[in-house]
Design an enzyme around this catalytic site. Sequence first.
Site, mmCIF file in Angstrom:
data_model
loop_
_atom_site.group_PDB
_atom_site.id
_atom_site.type_symbol
_atom_site.label_atom_id
_atom_site.label_comp_id
_atom_site.label_asym_id
_atom_site.label_seq_id
_atom_site.Cartn_x
_atom_site.Cartn_y
_atom_site.Cartn_z
ATOM 1 N N LYS A 149 23.239 24.758 20.479
ATOM 2 C CA LYS A 149 22.984 25.261 21.820
ATOM 3 C C LYS A 149 22.202 24.240 22.630
ATOM 4 O O LYS A 149 22.543 23.918 23.764
ATOM 5 C CB LYS A 149 22.185 26.566 21.745
ATOM 6 C CG LYS A 149 22.953 27.753 21.235
ATOM 7 C CD LYS A 149 22.071 28.986 21.310
ATOM 8 C CE LYS A 149 22.799 30.218 20.790
ATOM 9 N NZ LYS A 149 21.988 31.420 20.912
ATOM 10 N N ASP A 165 22.650 33.068 26.332
ATOM 11 C CA ASP A 165 22.824 33.652 25.024
ATOM 12 C C ASP A 165 23.594 34.957 25.240
ATOM 13 O O ASP A 165 23.700 35.439 26.365
ATOM 14 C CB ASP A 165 21.433 33.928 24.462
ATOM 15 C CG ASP A 165 21.496 34.617 23.133
ATOM 16 O OD1 ASP A 165 22.388 34.263 22.364
ATOM 17 O OD2 ASP A 165 20.672 35.506 22.886
ATOM 18 N N GLU A 169 19.657 46.629 11.229
ATOM 19 C CA GLU A 169 19.201 47.379 10.063
ATOM 20 C C GLU A 169 18.926 48.818 10.424
ATOM 21 O O GLU A 169 19.370 49.738 9.743
ATOM 22 C CB GLU A 169 17.906 46.751 9.533
ATOM 23 C CG GLU A 169 18.141 45.566 8.664
ATOM 24 C CD GLU A 169 16.864 45.118 7.978
ATOM 25 O OE1 GLU A 169 15.778 45.597 8.363
ATOM 26 O OE2 GLU A 169 16.960 44.293 7.075
ATOM 27 N N ARG A 189 29.820 44.214 16.540
ATOM 28 C CA ARG A 189 29.242 43.296 15.555
ATOM 29 C C ARG A 189 29.625 43.809 14.187
ATOM 30 O O ARG A 189 29.424 44.980 13.876
ATOM 31 C CB ARG A 189 27.725 43.274 15.672
ATOM 32 C CG ARG A 189 27.225 42.681 16.945
ATOM 33 C CD ARG A 189 25.812 43.115 17.195
ATOM 34 N NE ARG A 189 24.858 42.467 16.308
ATOM 35 C CZ ARG A 189 24.250 41.331 16.606
ATOM 36 N NH1 ARG A 189 24.518 40.721 17.736
ATOM 37 N NH2 ARG A 189 23.379 40.792 15.782
#
Lengths: 1493, 353
Positions: free
Chosen positions: A1011, A435, A700, A809
Amino acid sequence: MQREPAAAEEPGCPGGRRRRRRRRRRPGDGRTRVVRSNLLPPPGVEDPAAGAAKGARRRRRGGAQRLADNRLKTTKYTLLSFLPKNLFEQFHRLANVYFVFIALLNFVPAVNAFQPGLALAPVLFILAVTAFKDLWEDYSRHRSDHEINHLGCLVFSREEKQYVNRFWKEIRVGDFVRLRCNEIIPADILLLSSSDPDGLCHIETANLDGETNLKRRQVVRGFSELVSEFNPLMFTSVIECEKPNNDLTRFRGCIIHDNGKKAGLYKENLLLRGCTIRNTEAVVGIVIYAGHETKALLNNSGPRYKRSQLERQMNCDVLWCVLLLICMSLFSAVGHGLWVQRYQEKKSLFDVPESDGSSLSPVTAAVYSFLTMIIILQVLIPISLYVSIEIVKVCQVYFINQDIELYDEETDSQLQCRALNITEDLGQIQYIFSDKTGTLTENKMVFRRCTVSGIEYSHDANAQRLARYQEADSEEEEAVSKGGSLPQRGSIGSHQSVRIMHRSQSTKSHRRTGSRAEAKWASMLSKHTAFSSPMEKDITPDPKLFEKVSECDRCLAIARHQEHPLAHLSPELSDVFDFFIALTICNTVVVTSPDQPRQKVRVRFEVKSPVKTIEDFLRRFSPSRLTSGCSSIGSLATNKATHKSGSNFLSTLSNDRTLLKLEEKLSQPTKAIASNGYSSGAKEKEQEWELRYEAESPDEAALVYAARAYNCALVDRLHDQVSVELPHLGRLTFELLHILGFDSIRKRMSVVIRHPLTDEINVYTKGADSVVMDLLLPCSSDDARGRHQKKIRSKTQNYLNLYAVEGLRTLCIAKRVLSKEEYACWLQSHLEAESSLDNREELLFQSAIRLETNLHLLGATGIEDRLQDGVPETIAKLRQAGLQIWVLTGDKQETAINIAYACKLLDHDEEVITLNAESQEACAALLDQCLHYVKSKSPCSTPQKTEGNVSVGFSPLCPPSTSTTSGPSPSLVIDGRSLAYALDKNLEDKFLFLAKQCRSVLCCRSTPLQKSMVVKLVRSKLKAMTLAIGDGANDVSMIQVADVGVGISGQEGMQAVMASDFAVPRFRYLERLLIVHGHWCYSRLANMVLYFFYKNTMFVGLLFWFQFYCGFSASAMIDQWYLIFFNLLFSSLPQLVTGVLDKDVPADVLLTAPQLYKSGQNMEEYRPRTFWLNMADAAFQSLVCFFIPYLAYYDSDTDVFTWGTPITAIALFTFLLHLGIETKTWTWLNWIACGFSILLFFTVALIYNASCATCYPPSNPYWTMQTLLGDPVFYLTCLIAPVAALLPRLFFKAVQGNLFPTQLQLGRQLAKRSPKKLIAPKETFAQGHLLGEPRTESSEQRSIKTSGPLSQDCTSQASWHVQQPACSPEASGEPNVVDMNMPLREDILLEELSGQAPGSVPREAILEGCSGASKMKPTSTSRTAPLSSIFNLPNFSSLNWISSFSLVSGLGSILQFSRNSLQMDKQDSEFLPSPPQPDQDLCGLSGQTTDYF
Amino acid sequence: MTWSAAARGAHQPDNTAFTQQRLPAWQPLLSASIALPLFFCAGLAFIGLGLGLFYSSNGIKELEYDYTGTAGTGGCSACALADRGRAPPPPCSCAWHFSLAELFPGPVYLYYELTNFYQNNRRYSVSRDDAQLSGLPSALRHPANECAPYQRRASGLPIAPCGAIANSLFNDSFSLWHRRRAGGPYVEVPLDRTGIAWWTDCHVKFRNPPLVNGSLALAFHGTAPPPNWPRPVYALSPDPNNTGFVNQDFVVWMRTAALPTFRKLYARIRQGNYSAGLPRGSYVVNITYNYPVRAFGGRKLVVLSNISWMGGKNPFLGIAYLAVGSLCILVGFVMLVVYIRYQDQNDEDEDEE
């Protein structure tokens, strides 16, 4: 409100129900559970006061619904059931059945070989040991169960009309439980009342999923409005909910009140067992699920049982052994039949008739013989094999756990092995599926830059700040690696500026409290805030943007009382304002503030746990101490020291309330320092500083902290309102209408609020750019505004792409203003969706989609997720080790690619094949095209490539292991959509074929399912060993599918860890786990299994040869005791010690030469060929060990057991010597084990032979050993037989080790030769500075030696490249072509030459003069990258090494007087048909070689 | 430094040599420098030992005579023919004449040897009752089941000693006669028939049952001899210390041989004039031929041998040591060659680059 809950017809439902609608579900399908208060009389029972009947009623109801009580019982056995149940379980193992069967055979007189009782002994021993282990485990489970069952909690008692203390185990479904702050929830409880005025309750789910942020739970609708305190006696409603299930994220049901009204129940209403109540003084709830029906326990599946590849292979070989056993027995049976036939009719004196006097028929005799043979030869299938393997694996797991190199100091966590029996699989991994987020990266989201309204704010200062963290990290590592040099830093700090001091301090505090050490702190101190390291918090605002925000603030403050305050702002400023409002409120962040408690929450003092303040205190305390020159501590200066001592000091006092005061005092002076130079508004800061944000996701938190840096601080969040504080505008309270939570399908979240300034209803949406950009309000290009918008969008899109390229991101922030009508319309449907019971999720999803359209783009943010330490190095190492690394990420392609570049997964010099297909057909075409391309350029089809490497099938393909050393293989990047096409049945082969030839594969935007599909595909189609590593819930499926699943125990919860076989704290530990431990485990176990087979075959061989001399009568010359206990006692310990401790190659060599890992991938240690060779050797050895005593005692008066005992002893010595040859490292434990074995054998033999004169028929070996010990022939045979038996093996090993050493042997030799020099190169690896290093370092010598065997490969490849330059222009154009070993070797050789022949020094000088680059040589094998950067002129570089290559060979020819031209490598002779003359001009020579090509 | 210990994390593994797998270890490498001396030294040692063994084995004198009676070998062929067919063969005797030109150094042992006799065959070798042989009265009356079918007579009497091994007791007997000079009288050479079995066997393992009224015969009352035996067990020898279960011939026989070709000690010659060995002269061994072996293709030999420190004559061990020793040396040389060439090649490899 339309859908009627399902349970109206349930038998237990009260009758006072009016509205009965048609059922959507079939009645009585039992999918719901009905829970009612236990305090109420059951329906139909009139007398409510029947207290005595209560128990009975409960029981009855429990019987009817079979509701579990809260007693935890994880034990498998009771006292009574233990023996049968355990035996039953043990006999599930086929081997046990087999051994018992054989032992039982001994009870048949006609075939028995041993005393029946004795034959049972080993089986019983094994069974008993296993049973004891099970018993112990069960007992410890029982103890922990007992402990948990006897925890106390407050349960409402009907009799006493109040809450009384009860044990957990006494809690029943329907009970009312009152929980106070920091209590652990005993069962799944429906929240009915909370001390919080808003009906909220915060829980921490760390016990459940490891997430340490607070989750909010809400009192059931209808109960939160109660003014008075909740009275359980008044609770008459009925709860209908799902049957117990293990879905932690889902709970549905409804509560039906007396008046027939009902309200939906959601997971927000449920308190899960195992969680902890936080921030809430007290809550009351009714138990819905108890005990084993709670979601926590239903989720708790036992450890996984996986079977390793080696074990599968071994089982196959065990079957071979069974076959061999049967063959031997059959052979023997036939032989015995013939023998009986031959001698029976002749009335031989030694022929024994049947007991009734009749003669035994040969066939019967053969059958008996067969069975007896099976008993006697049973050791061929070693009873101790499985037990030994288990012991070895447990020890391996222990050692892996204990490895201090795998211990992460920050989190105080070590590697956990969750699967006990696949350790050796770690040594055979071929593919790693990783990942990205949280695995390769830190998962520490830092706001990096943003664009608002089409204008980019680069946040340069912020970037510098981040860079400093990076720098400081490495600095600190250096310091740590230097070990004792820490005090130095203190002294430096003392005379340098405060700023530098502060910087290092902030770094330290970052590493201390800010890093994942927090996680540890949390559990230690029971409270903490996630995602709030200084790095994540202290965002340096961009001055321009900051100015704009301030301007907005000022303007609005002035205009706030006017009609349309926002209208006074320019569109851009308005966007800026909205942007920050959105950042601040479009999330689910909970604000907690230690210094300003919400008065409603913090009524009691415990609520404000002192813990947080301690943490605070610590963070501020230590810098202040240091900066203020508190010399005593400052001189220590290692942050660890202060940190640790501080923590210890504090933990001892943790509950001491005086500490709070201490903190108060200290916070004053520290604040100024803590709010360091980056913060501008010191006044506001002070107050904000105390705010803590409990975010559910790091993104967040990053955004909220970013907004706060712009003085737009989230100060409060209630379930219906959010407050934002601005410097001028003051506190703005937004009425929070809805939160449409984030989900992975929508990839966005929204909040619906009422704007306090405009009174409009606004929707703020935050989500992935790909999604949000499609949802924007289409803007016409007619008017200027529309055009402007379009421009903004395209600019934003550009910036988004830019961010992605930087590896950030990206998130888009958008807004929508709803008119009242629109909102009303939407609200209607939304409420319907919310109240529906059946497909609520679906409807809510639809509803959200309806709302999130026609958005107005505000801006976008770029959040940086930093790479973890050591990721590029680890990837490089793993790659060298022949592992293929695939990264499967959900991130967008650009981000993924950039992270891939950053972690050296992709190389800028190599090609990247990108597969982005819009359709199935396009995908197929693309695949074909790529395949064609790859084939055309791939040199793999030529035969040279395959030499030296045992590839797995697929002859035209490059085995993955060569791809690192061979020329450039492209990398493949594929996005999720194309991946879906490529994984289609008819494309998957092509895809795999392509992927296999690629150096690395990057799958972006892939879903968890994809995946796991990819992993499954590779695993099944390529028959490869796969490892999946990930940290989050989205990796769970992948982790489960792979052969070995590794979880990163990071911030993203424990789900991945729970699903994994191994849990590592960080990605970089994978290197050591695989390359060192994996290799060791594999090699140890493989060797041990082989040794086992050898040992048993050899031992059985002895018995078998004897059959030729005893008429195949299944007689044994080895005493039954020795036969039975030989495996179990006499010869088991040494092999166990070797199996546990042997290190074929030391760890540092393994790490410096990761190529050695390939031996495991290729199964070099244990493959069918080795197995059969091993068996052949065993047969040979048994022949020798049988016939030497045979001939030595031939024609003598020896008896069977006096002859058999030396054979046993010989066998023992041979085994030990054989083990000695196979053992690579002899520690004192090995010596002791061997000595113990011999001693044990002789002791047991002596005692046994002296113990009883008439016992133990038929052998009756009385005084045999004693007699033998006085017999010189015994010693003589014991000396010669093992030596003769092992001579061939020894010879073979010695010759092979010298002539054709395997990589491992070379590694061993290397380690032996320079054991101390191994530390030095490590640093060069870490530094990465390879150039121009003086040759004083001894590392070259070492690395050359390692590369010795490899270089043969290299030369062949290199020569190939040179020979066919036309064929592969890319090849020569790629620096990678030049294998790194080559320059190295040359380097070393030169050194050696200069050492050997002083006369050659000038030549060396000339040589260096000629080939200028020869000075710039990498000094270690593992650095490819710097190499390529040096030789960026590839032709030059290849020529360079070739020329020096030939030069050196020329020199060598002079130095070596006895040159045998036949010895020259083939390819070398192609270069240099004749060795150059010594006096030849070397420059000219290199020129000459240049002309060659 | 006080903090360092205390500051360790709770989960930090112990940094000990054992847990970190850093135990000091000897890492033997079969490199030429180790392997060559090893092979040479071992080879030399083995050759030396082998030579010693070989010569000491060669110093052992051994005389053997096959008296099975296959066609025309001495007088025993007649007996061999005679035994054919009848179950209790009639007593027959034959002789083996030999002469010694010089002293046959003592101590001299007289063995008999049987070939092709599978005493180690499983059903045979288990057919005995050690409890009975140890003189246990109950076992005497109730032989173990393993003895079947030689457990009880058809009459129901328990067989003592029971079992197939006892039943097949070797019952040829030998006597040795010596004639000093030609034409002189033959003098019987005293054969020591005691001390041929293991001491532990006749004193611990094998015991006669307690005497009844001082009589061994009465102790065996109520038992029957094995079917093949012409006389009961208590009449095996006239010597009261050597009869019954402790009769040494019997004890020796009961120690089942390891291989189908075996010797068993019959007597030792160590008394009187013969303590130093057998003087030169001519000898005759008178053989009472009882034991039928021709049926199953066995042979019977009588062997006179002396022994050395390492036991009886067996050149094998010496040869084996010599062979292995020379093999070691050979291997050593091969390795030397290999090593030299490898070095050569190695250097070459390195030079060539």
